[in-house]
Each structure stands twice: as structure tokens, then as C-alpha cells.
Write a protein that holds these residues in place. Sequence first.
Motif, PDB file in Angstrom:
ATOM      1  N   GLY A 178      -1.451   9.372  -0.541  1.00 43.36           N
ATOM      2  CA  GLY A 178       0.002   9.270  -0.569  1.00 43.36           C
ATOM      3  C   GLY A 178       0.633   8.433   0.520  1.00 43.36           C
ATOM      4  N   ARG A 179      -0.187   7.814   1.376  1.00 42.48           N
ATOM      5  CA  ARG A 179       0.384   6.972   2.438  1.00 42.48           C
ATOM      6  C   ARG A 179       0.977   5.680   1.889  1.00 42.48           C
ATOM      7  NH1 ARG A 179      -4.327   5.966   6.399  1.00 42.48           N
ATOM      8  NH2 ARG A 179      -5.607   6.616   4.619  1.00 42.48           N
ATOM      9  N   LEU A 180       0.509   5.257   0.701  1.00 38.01           N
ATOM     10  CA  LEU A 180       1.014   4.036   0.082  1.00 38.01           C
ATOM     11  C   LEU A 180       1.816   4.401  -1.161  1.00 38.01           C
ATOM     12  CD1 LEU A 180       0.997   0.939   0.212  1.00 38.01           C
ATOM     13  CD2 LEU A 180      -1.041   0.957  -1.222  1.00 38.01           C
ATOM     14  N   ASP A 181       3.087   4.042  -1.163  1.00 29.78           N
ATOM     15  CA  ASP A 181       3.989   4.347  -2.272  1.00 29.78           C
ATOM     16  C   ASP A 181       3.909   3.224  -3.304  1.00 29.78           C
ATOM     17  OD1 ASP A 181       5.982   5.063  -4.017  1.00 29.78           O
ATOM     18  OD2 ASP A 181       7.628   4.837  -2.565  1.00 29.78           O
ATOM     19  N   LEU A 182       3.320   3.495  -4.451  1.00 32.07           N
ATOM     20  CA  LEU A 182       3.160   2.472  -5.480  1.00 32.07           C
ATOM     21  C   LEU A 182       4.486   2.050  -6.091  1.00 32.07           C
ATOM     22  CD1 LEU A 182      -0.035   3.647  -7.419  1.00 32.07           C
ATOM     23  CD2 LEU A 182       0.159   2.098  -5.470  1.00 32.07           C
ATOM     24  N   ASN A 183       5.528   2.855  -5.893  1.00 34.08           N
ATOM     25  CA  ASN A 183       6.839   2.510  -6.435  1.00 34.08           C
ATOM     26  C   ASN A 183       7.606   1.542  -5.535  1.00 34.08           C
ATOM     27  OD1 ASN A 183       6.632   4.194  -8.766  1.00 34.08           O
ATOM     28  ND2 ASN A 183       7.049   5.972  -7.465  1.00 34.08           N
ATOM     29  N   ALA A 184       7.110   1.365  -4.315  1.00 35.49           N
ATOM     30  CA  ALA A 184       7.757   0.432  -3.391  1.00 35.49           C
ATOM     31  C   ALA A 184       7.492  -1.000  -3.837  1.00 35.49           C
ATOM     32  CB  ALA A 184       7.251   0.655  -1.971  1.00 35.49           C
ATOM     33  N   VAL A 189       0.482  -3.429  -4.411  1.00 35.83           N
ATOM     34  CA  VAL A 189      -0.416  -2.803  -5.388  1.00 35.83           C
ATOM     35  C   VAL A 189       0.321  -2.617  -6.710  1.00 35.83           C
ATOM     36  CG1 VAL A 189      -1.746  -0.740  -5.973  1.00 35.83           C
ATOM     37  CG2 VAL A 189      -1.738  -1.595  -3.616  1.00 35.83           C
ATOM     38  N   GLN A 190      -0.343  -2.996  -7.777  1.00 36.88           N
ATOM     39  CA  GLN A 190       0.174  -2.714  -9.113  1.00 36.88           C
ATOM     40  C   GLN A 190      -0.823  -1.814  -9.822  1.00 36.88           C
ATOM     41  OE1 GLN A 190       1.454  -6.155 -11.460  1.00 36.88           O
ATOM     42  NE2 GLN A 190       1.491  -7.365  -9.585  1.00 36.88           N
TER      43      GLN A 190
END
Length: 211
Positions: A178-184, A189-190
Motif C-alpha cells: 500500500g505504499r504506492l497508490d495506483l490511483n495517483a 504504474v498502470q
Amino acid sequence: MTSSSQYSYIFKYIIVGDMGVGKSCLLHQFTEQKFTADCPHTIGVEFGTRIIEVSGKKIKLQIWDTAGQERFRAVTRSYYRGAAGALMVYDITRRSSYNHLSSWLSDTRNLTNPGTVIYLIGNKLDMESNRDVSYEEAKQFADENGLMFLEASAKTGEYVEDAFLKTAQIIYECIQDGRLDLNAADSGVQQKILQCETNPNVEKDKSCMQC
């Protein structure tokens, strides 16, 4: 058989560093497993891709190799945005390329997102006899700045895979915890929605009884 179009994520990488440190050669060695002698200097940016596997997941790496000349910096800076991984390269036989790392790191930190994984690479390990920067000195720089670090050779391929794959592993771990927000928008990242293998028009999920 898994086709090359089947992957779960796309990770954006950038490669930065002075002109002539071997950035394009590292890219070619990783994506094509070959060394191109007298590789021409990159004008603007060069692009390459490769699908790898991390923790059982297929991941497509989109890699942007940026020109090292100062006159292209204004153009190449736009490619930093939205990078999940950054490989920062210097030439172990050319101290000037090492001395400029602080400038490259400043650009990378200022233009990427706070979660971008930065890997420092000392290239041209095959030219050990001409070494001008010690491993210990570069390792200290990496440690002080919170960077991953290794030395590699784009010519022989030694440790080239390690840098690209380890970067992807860390990015994947950041997604999982959860450290990387894919919605950002700038995550780099896609996430790709896989299609049902039986019916390509249906998204693959647990409710698909045919998958």
C-alpha cells in the motif's frame, strides 16, 4: 501458453546520467541481451520494453533512456514525471560522471514522485583496470542518499539484469503493502485488466467460471 500481451502491470522506468556512461548500452543489454559497440549518443530520448516476472506476476517495463547532454535537459526532464523507477548511471572509469551525480539526483528527486525507486549503477565494471571511482566511495554516496547500488557491465551483461529486476521487485512490494497508490496520476504504474482466456471480450475475474 502465456502470450506476450498478458501482463498484470506496466512500470515506467527512466535512465539518467552523463553522456557516454553507457545508458543506451544498458538498455540494449537488458531488452535485447546484446552489446552494441560504439553506440551513438542518444538525441532526446530512446525507448525500450521488456516483460519480466516478479513474484509470479508478469510485468511490462517501459524504459525511457534520456540523453545526457546539457542541451537536452529541458526536453528530457519531462520524461521524469510519472516514473516508478529511475536508474542513475555513472562510469566507474570517469570521475567527472560520478561528480555530477548530485545534480542528476536533484533532478530525479524534484521531478519524480516521492515513492520512485532510484537505483545507482556504476557501469563499465569490465574496465576495472581503469577504475577512477572506488566501490566503497559510491556505496557511501548511495547509502547517504537512500539509494540502491551496484556496479555492472553493459558490455558483458554482468549484473545488468539485477538492477532492472530488483527495482521492479521493490516497486511491486510497494504496491502490495500500500505504499504506492495506483490511483495517483504520477505513480508510474498502470494495472492492466486481464481478459478471460476463453472469451477475450470478458474481463477475467473470480466470477468467470471458464477461467
